[in-house]
Design an enzyme around this catalytic site. Sequence first.
Site, PDB file in Angstrom:
ATOM      1  N   LYS A 126     -63.945 -45.169  20.278  1.00 56.02           N
ATOM      2  CA  LYS A 126     -62.702 -44.941  21.170  1.00 56.02           C
ATOM      3  C   LYS A 126     -63.025 -44.432  22.508  1.00 56.02           C
ATOM      4  CE  LYS A 126     -58.089 -44.295  20.350  1.00 56.02           C
ATOM      5  NZ  LYS A 126     -57.288 -45.225  19.528  1.00 56.02           N
ATOM      6  N   GLY A 230     -36.489 -44.230  14.469  1.00 52.36           N
ATOM      7  CA  GLY A 230     -36.710 -44.961  15.624  1.00 52.36           C
ATOM      8  C   GLY A 230     -36.559 -46.392  15.181  1.00 52.36           C
ATOM      9  N   GLY A 232     -37.206 -49.035  17.652  1.00 55.22           N
ATOM     10  CA  GLY A 232     -38.059 -49.630  18.652  1.00 55.22           C
ATOM     11  C   GLY A 232     -38.544 -51.201  18.437  1.00 55.22           C
ATOM     12  N   ASN A 233     -39.364 -51.642  19.174  1.00 52.77           N
ATOM     13  CA  ASN A 233     -40.012 -52.929  18.851  1.00 52.77           C
ATOM     14  C   ASN A 233     -40.485 -53.117  17.368  1.00 52.77           C
ATOM     15  OD1 ASN A 233     -40.120 -53.939  21.582  1.00 52.77           O
ATOM     16  ND2 ASN A 233     -41.651 -52.589  22.088  1.00 52.77           N
ATOM     17  N   VAL A 234     -41.387 -52.374  16.878  1.00 59.01           N
ATOM     18  CA  VAL A 234     -41.803 -52.413  15.531  1.00 59.01           C
ATOM     19  C   VAL A 234     -40.576 -52.523  14.575  1.00 59.01           C
ATOM     20  CG1 VAL A 234     -43.191 -51.560  13.539  1.00 59.01           C
ATOM     21  CG2 VAL A 234     -44.047 -51.689  15.972  1.00 59.01           C
TER      22      VAL A 234
HETATM   23  P1  NAD Z   1     -41.382 -48.522  20.697  1.00 62.71           P
HETATM   24  O1  NAD Z   1     -41.542 -47.289  21.794  1.00 62.71           O
HETATM   25  O2  NAD Z   1     -40.543 -49.868  20.982  1.00 62.71           O
HETATM   26  O3  NAD Z   1     -40.236 -47.792  19.427  1.00 62.71           O
HETATM   27  C1  NAD Z   1     -39.996 -46.340  19.396  1.00 62.71           C
HETATM   28  C2  NAD Z   1     -38.526 -46.093  19.273  1.00 62.71           C
HETATM   29  O4  NAD Z   1     -38.396 -44.643  18.779  1.00 62.71           O
HETATM   30  C3  NAD Z   1     -37.967 -46.152  20.675  1.00 62.71           C
HETATM   31  O5  NAD Z   1     -36.896 -46.944  20.752  1.00 62.71           O
HETATM   32  C4  NAD Z   1     -37.540 -44.632  21.017  1.00 62.71           C
HETATM   33  O6  NAD Z   1     -36.334 -44.761  21.767  1.00 62.71           O
HETATM   34  C5  NAD Z   1     -37.145 -44.297  19.605  1.00 62.71           C
HETATM   35  N1  NAD Z   1     -37.211 -42.810  19.459  1.00 62.71           N
HETATM   36  C6  NAD Z   1     -38.302 -41.912  20.109  1.00 62.71           C
HETATM   37  N2  NAD Z   1     -37.974 -40.688  19.546  1.00 62.71           N
HETATM   38  C7  NAD Z   1     -37.167 -40.729  18.534  1.00 62.71           C
HETATM   39  C8  NAD Z   1     -36.568 -39.681  17.822  1.00 62.71           C
HETATM   40  N3  NAD Z   1     -36.854 -38.559  17.576  1.00 62.71           N
HETATM   41  N4  NAD Z   1     -35.510 -40.174  16.988  1.00 62.71           N
HETATM   42  C9  NAD Z   1     -35.236 -41.595  16.605  1.00 62.71           C
HETATM   43  N5  NAD Z   1     -35.733 -42.463  17.648  1.00 62.71           N
HETATM   44  C10 NAD Z   1     -36.606 -42.245  18.412  1.00 62.71           C
HETATM   45  O7  NAD Z   1     -42.513 -48.345  20.052  1.00 62.71           O
HETATM   46  P2  NAD Z   1     -43.122 -49.346  18.781  1.00 62.71           P
HETATM   47  O8  NAD Z   1     -44.149 -50.345  19.361  1.00 62.71           O
HETATM   48  O9  NAD Z   1     -41.864 -49.693  18.176  1.00 62.71           O
HETATM   49  O10 NAD Z   1     -44.126 -48.350  17.779  1.00 62.71           O
HETATM   50  C11 NAD Z   1     -43.591 -47.430  17.075  1.00 62.71           C
HETATM   51  C12 NAD Z   1     -44.334 -46.413  16.762  1.00 62.71           C
HETATM   52  O11 NAD Z   1     -45.614 -47.347  15.979  1.00 62.71           O
HETATM   53  C13 NAD Z   1     -45.354 -45.803  17.656  1.00 62.71           C
HETATM   54  O12 NAD Z   1     -45.373 -44.684  17.441  1.00 62.71           O
HETATM   55  C14 NAD Z   1     -46.484 -46.801  18.028  1.00 62.71           C
HETATM   56  O13 NAD Z   1     -47.572 -45.919  18.622  1.00 62.71           O
HETATM   57  C15 NAD Z   1     -46.778 -47.069  16.671  1.00 62.71           C
HETATM   58  N6  NAD Z   1     -47.757 -48.234  16.519  1.00 62.71           N
HETATM   59  C16 NAD Z   1     -47.056 -49.308  17.118  1.00 62.71           C
HETATM   60  C17 NAD Z   1     -47.981 -50.532  16.986  1.00 62.71           C
HETATM   61  C18 NAD Z   1     -47.453 -51.892  17.535  1.00 62.71           C
HETATM   62  O14 NAD Z   1     -47.770 -52.856  17.237  1.00 62.71           O
HETATM   63  N7  NAD Z   1     -46.206 -51.891  18.265  1.00 62.71           N
HETATM   64  C19 NAD Z   1     -49.134 -50.588  16.270  1.00 62.71           C
HETATM   65  C20 NAD Z   1     -49.424 -49.344  15.572  1.00 62.71           C
HETATM   66  C21 NAD Z   1     -48.826 -48.431  15.714  1.00 62.71           C
END
Ligand code: NAD
Length: 433
Positions: A126, A230, A232-234
Amino acid sequence: MAGIVDGSPSAFAERLAQDGGRAWIVADRETGAPRASHPWLSDVVELLRMDRRDHHAHEGMFFEVGRETGALHAAFVHWTDRGQGAGGVRHWPYPRLEDLLRDGLRLSVGMTRKNALAGLWWGGAKGVIARQPGDRFKDPSYRRMLYREYGDFISSLCGCYVTAEDAGTTPTDMSEVFARTRHTTCIPRELGGSGNPSEPTAKGVVRAMEGALAFLGLGTLEGKTIAMQGAGNVSGFMISELLARGVARIVASEISPARLEQIPKDPRLEVRLVEAGDTSIFDEPCDVFAPNALGGTLDPDSISRLRAKVVCGAANNQLLDAERDDASLAARGITYVPDFLCNRMGIVTCANEQYGAMPHDPAIERHFGSDWDNALFVITQRVLARAAAEEITPAIAANRLADELARQPHPIWPGRSRQIIDGLLAARWHERR
Ligand code: NAD
């Protein structure tokens, strides 16, 4: 120099700058005991020597002060039997040097385990850049300088650590790192990288859900109810995957009205707009709960409220206290699929960018199948079976399996990274700026 670990990373960087600007700490090959490049690091060596939680005989830790920014750059190489140490670089504010050290140590162990469980031929490492005080870190020209320095630092380490994107770092930052070193992954697609991994991450988590349900004898996702924190993207991609698999209902909470607008409507989907502190999603009756927002949301309160059979989601470090909360979930009879097992596809998609890409890439697709030992569906069941057989929690079972897999030598380059570290020390890397 007593108290250096309690001081700020900036104070450490200033001290280091007076003594050439570089330092290392490596583990003795026989005893695992740490030893350092400079006698005044004895405070840090003592902290590592006494620690039983975060320090696991890390093969090498390297520190450098940025020539232009004065920022502290660090690389933590944990175990490299499976290959070069790989893991993202975190750009983060740390009040004390000890906080930075602990984050680097802990996260590099996490990468050893994540990479091993994913069947990647990479060791674990890391990177950390200590965010400097003030707003400078937002300035694009400062960031360009900072990440170019970091790239130079990585080049100087000759490939024992291969960096990637992580918290506080953007694809633009990674292209600056890439401008100065070949030892990076997660570069933008237009530079030959793999791009946004959210879709494969979502698919991987869904396959792990299926593995957990199958292990518990609960059938498939068809007809099941999923709750997710949440949207979001995932989560967006996960919703499509789950609907395609015939789930009965999905309930999600989301704090961003803008994001809510982007989610396609479906009669089986309810996305609720909530306040940031709202935790009502934990009370939702469901088969699977997916923490898909932030880390640290599973604590004694939320766990006591969960009405799920399985917890399996994308967020990193979901358990606020890894040991306590893992045990609490097990005590409540809730099957926890460890996040570092199921959210692997981000690192999987970017880890092997140098081998090229293609549609329906078999090197990616095999993670979603059912006939490869390390596939998500398969390894989730293996971990849960081991937990049941050894009467331990799934996170402990996953760590045990990961630590065994992490000891497998790379089939072509066994011992290479340790030899690189030996070479750096022999060439007196710390004096060569
Ligand atoms: P993102 O920021 O697109 O989605 C997170 C969503 O959660 C956002 O829309 C945000 O508004 C919402 N949010 C934040 N706090 C909240 C709460 N208290 N209640 C409800 N909604 C809330 O991120 P992402 O890319 O979708 O990733 C989601 C999680 O997975 C993150 O923690 C990220 O670190 C982890 N992750 C993502 C990936 C990836 O490929 N994108 C890979 C491994 C881990």
